[in-house]
Design a protein around this motif. Structure first.
Motif, PDB file in Angstrom:
ATOM      1  N   UNK A  97      -1.933  41.219 -12.789  1.00  0.00           N
ATOM      2  CA  UNK A  97      -2.904  42.416 -12.606  1.00  0.00           C
ATOM      3  C   UNK A  97      -2.339  43.666 -11.887  1.00  0.00           C
ATOM      4  N   UNK A  98      -1.173  43.427 -11.351  1.00  0.00           N
ATOM      5  CA  UNK A  98      -0.504  44.495 -10.447  1.00  0.00           C
ATOM      6  C   UNK A  98      -0.093  45.687 -11.693  1.00  0.00           C
ATOM      7  N   UNK A  99      -0.164  46.833 -11.362  1.00  0.00           N
ATOM      8  CA  UNK A  99       0.470  47.931 -11.739  1.00  0.00           C
ATOM      9  C   UNK A  99       1.873  47.918 -12.038  1.00  0.00           C
ATOM     10  N   UNK A 100       2.381  48.175 -13.226  1.00  0.00           N
ATOM     11  CA  UNK A 100       3.868  48.178 -13.365  1.00  0.00           C
ATOM     12  C   UNK A 100       4.532  49.593 -13.338  1.00  0.00           C
ATOM     13  N   UNK A 131      -7.461  38.363  -9.180  1.00  0.00           N
ATOM     14  CA  UNK A 131      -7.551  38.591  -7.737  1.00  0.00           C
ATOM     15  C   UNK A 131      -8.867  38.125  -7.269  1.00  0.00           C
ATOM     16  N   UNK A 132      -9.127  38.257  -5.875  1.00  0.00           N
ATOM     17  CA  UNK A 132     -10.523  38.058  -5.451  1.00  0.00           C
ATOM     18  C   UNK A 132     -10.757  36.670  -5.318  1.00  0.00           C
ATOM     19  N   UNK A 133     -12.106  36.498  -4.959  1.00  0.00           N
ATOM     20  CA  UNK A 133     -12.546  35.151  -4.492  1.00  0.00           C
ATOM     21  C   UNK A 133     -12.557  34.314  -5.890  1.00  0.00           C
ATOM     22  N   UNK A 185     -11.428  50.086 -18.021  1.00  0.00           N
ATOM     23  CA  UNK A 185     -10.537  49.984 -19.060  1.00  0.00           C
ATOM     24  C   UNK A 185      -9.918  51.730 -19.325  1.00  0.00           C
ATOM     25  N   UNK A 186     -10.970  52.582 -19.361  1.00  0.00           N
ATOM     26  CA  UNK A 186     -10.502  54.045 -19.481  1.00  0.00           C
ATOM     27  C   UNK A 186      -9.392  54.397 -18.337  1.00  0.00           C
ATOM     28  N   UNK A 187      -9.588  53.972 -17.050  1.00  0.00           N
ATOM     29  CA  UNK A 187      -8.611  54.300 -16.139  1.00  0.00           C
ATOM     30  C   UNK A 187      -7.563  53.496 -16.225  1.00  0.00           C
ATOM     31  N   UNK A 188      -7.542  52.165 -16.631  1.00  0.00           N
ATOM     32  CA  UNK A 188      -6.487  51.114 -16.519  1.00  0.00           C
ATOM     33  C   UNK A 188      -5.288  51.912 -17.556  1.00  0.00           C
ATOM     34  N   UNK A 189      -5.826  52.485 -18.778  1.00  0.00           N
ATOM     35  CA  UNK A 189      -4.959  53.011 -19.798  1.00  0.00           C
ATOM     36  C   UNK A 189      -4.315  53.978 -19.133  1.00  0.00           C
ATOM     37  N   UNK A 222      -5.644  52.940 -11.673  1.00  0.00           N
ATOM     38  CA  UNK A 222      -6.204  51.625 -10.662  1.00  0.00           C
ATOM     39  C   UNK A 222      -4.888  50.957 -10.113  1.00  0.00           C
ATOM     40  N   UNK A 223      -5.004  50.497  -8.747  1.00  0.00           N
ATOM     41  CA  UNK A 223      -4.134  49.799  -8.078  1.00  0.00           C
ATOM     42  C   UNK A 223      -3.687  48.495  -8.898  1.00  0.00           C
ATOM     43  N   UNK A 224      -4.731  48.007  -9.050  1.00  0.00           N
ATOM     44  CA  UNK A 224      -4.796  46.394  -9.835  1.00  0.00           C
ATOM     45  C   UNK A 224      -5.953  46.408 -10.941  1.00  0.00           C
TER      46      UNK A 224
END
Length: 472
Positions: free
Chosen positions: A327-330, A351-353, A396-400, A404-406
């Motif tokens: 889940x980390x940005x490459x 990540x997270x709980x 999804x919009x921001x991930x593409x 996002x950091x993760x």
């Protein structure tokens, strides 16, 4: 609030106002129905407090005190460091002067932060804890179908115009993002309904470490904090308002602005204290700053089949994103990975709980956001339970775009799942592709049986998280 309406209010004969006093009987231990009765109170009842508490340290001592809108003689947040639930409003001429001062503070700020509580969302139909007595809220089929308020949209516009740098959101409702505010500039410190990696934090729960680290960063960085619709009753995140206020007392920064109907324990420290309905205040602010409310995006199908980067052969609900299997940005130059959110596909939380937990995409909700049914261990129970989480399409919009950091989930073909025992031993199983969506129920049943079999004997799996349709 329009100028014509303000004009009519300004010339209203204040001597004719008759305040009401509401007495509330709370639910007893036997579950009896609460009752509320209104009786006439003393005419022209006003807030009895110091000038700083009524108007803020930058306020004018000649301003008249706020009028009582509702008199409710119970605690706003029983069990916390809250004030009484009485509600107050500034007189129109004072309110206008305060909004002008707020606009000047925003223009002079370089690192303005918003800190919002449940009060910003009540006009959208999401109930809060602090409103007592005969509070009235719009009826919703589900809180997740709530629409952003004018206040949410104006805050989104303030960010787009460069005035607002960061938003710390105590609520879980996704209304900032629905108003067009970007996820990467938002800290959902108490959990989120639209992020599977950020479940709602119970009152006695711990904050997610990365989000708390971000909060501490902005606590130091902010020169102006606008607290909106929050009781400031002692939550850990309230520290942002207090710290910014205290620095301003020493001559560093501009301080805090508190906007709400009810008193708060931090009123005396504020640079500016505004008593009023949040949407009204924010609409006046937008007029003062000559900005318009953001347009509300629609998410139903907006990103379906958009793999980005000119990729061909992509099906609907598949997305190419620059995030790895953790889940980390490459780094730039690496080939994007495909996130497959077609119905029946299996995904894992990164990540997270709930990190490592596996789920199956089961469709979309009415607004177009993705529903995923996960299997989670339950605290100290030694058993597991299914739970549906929602992934907001704005992520999804921001991930593409790599903003996002993760990213909270990844697609899987096989996975090692963390078990609920003390050893943390992984449960391995092969995730076969699902050709028929009718197989989803069978797959979930198999996943549940495998995890229950591996978890016999139980153990401690950490803090339990329980979603609540009310906001903190």
């Amino acid at each position: 609030m329009t100028s014509s309406l303000l004009s009519s209010i300004e010339y209203f004969d204040m001597d004719r106002l008759k305040a009401t006093e509401t007495k509330v009987t709370r639910i007893g231990i036997n579950g009896e129905t609460p009752t509320a009765s209104s009786t006439p109170a003393a005419p022209n009842r006003v807030l009895d407090a110091s000038s700083n508490a009524m108007h803020g340290k930058r306020g004018c001592m000649s301003w008249e005190p706020p009028l009582t809108l509702r008199y409710v003689d119970v605690e706003a947040r029983p069990g916390y460091a809250s004030c009484k639930a009485h509600e107050y409003v500034d007189r129109p001429e004072v309110l206008r002067a305060k909004v002008k001062l707020l606009a000047d503070l925003i223009r002079g700020s370089e690192q303005c932060v918003a800190y919002t509580g449940a009060g910003i969302s009540t006009s959208a139909g999401i109930a809060d804890y602090a409103t007592q007595g005969d509070g009235v809220f719009p009826l919703l089929l589900s809180p997740m179908l709530a629409k952003p308020t004018p206040a949410h949209r104006i805050l989104a516009s303030l960010h787009a115009e460069g005035h607002l740098k960061h938003w710390i959101q105590q609520n879980h409702d996704g209304l900032p993002q629905k108003a067009g505010y970007p996820q990467h500039a938002l800290n959902e410190i108490h959990g989120a309904w639209y992020d599977p990696s950020n479940p709602v934090v119970p009152m006695d729960g711990g904050l997610r470490p990365d989000l708390f680290k971000s909060l501490l960063l902005w606590e130091k960085k902010a020169d102006l904090c606008i607290a909106i619709g929050t009781s400031l009753a002692g939550m850990n995140a309230d520290r942002v308002v207090r710290s910014v206020s205290e620095r301003a007392t020493s001559g560093e920064g501009l301080g805090s602005v508190i906007i709400s109907l009810q008193k708060t324990p931090l009123d005396e420290l504020s640079a500016l204290r505004i008593f009023g309905k949040i949407d009204d205040v924010m609409e006046m602010l937008a007029e003062e700053l000559s900005i318009t409310q953001s347009s509300v995006p629609t998410w139903d199908g907006v990103v379906g089949g958009d793999c980005g980067n000119g990729n061909e052969g992509c099906e609907e609900d598949m997305f190419m994103i620059p995030y790895n299997s953790s889940g980390n940005k490459m780094s730039p130059g690496n080939e994007n990975n495909c996130l497959d959110l077609r119905e029946g596909q299996q995904v894992r939380i990164t990540s997270g709980f709930y990190s490592g937990d596996v789920g199956v995409v089961v469709g979309k909700q009415l607004e177009g956001h993705y529903k995923i049914r996960f299997i989670h261990p339950i605290k100290n129970k030694g058993w597991l339970a299914p739970k549906v989480h929602v992934l907001g399409c704005w992520m999804l919009v921001e991930a593409m775009q790599g903003l996002l950091d993760t990213f909270p989930i990844v697609t899987i073909a096989g996975v090692g799942v963390k078990g609920p025992d003390d050893t943390g031993k992984a449960i391995m199983f092969k995730a076969e592709p699902i050709q028929n969506k009718n197989q989803i129920g069978d797959l979930l049943s198999d996943m549940l049986k495998q995890r229950e079999a591996a978890s016999s004997g139980g153990g401690n799996v950490g803090n339990e998280r329980e979603a609540d349709c009310k906001s903190a």
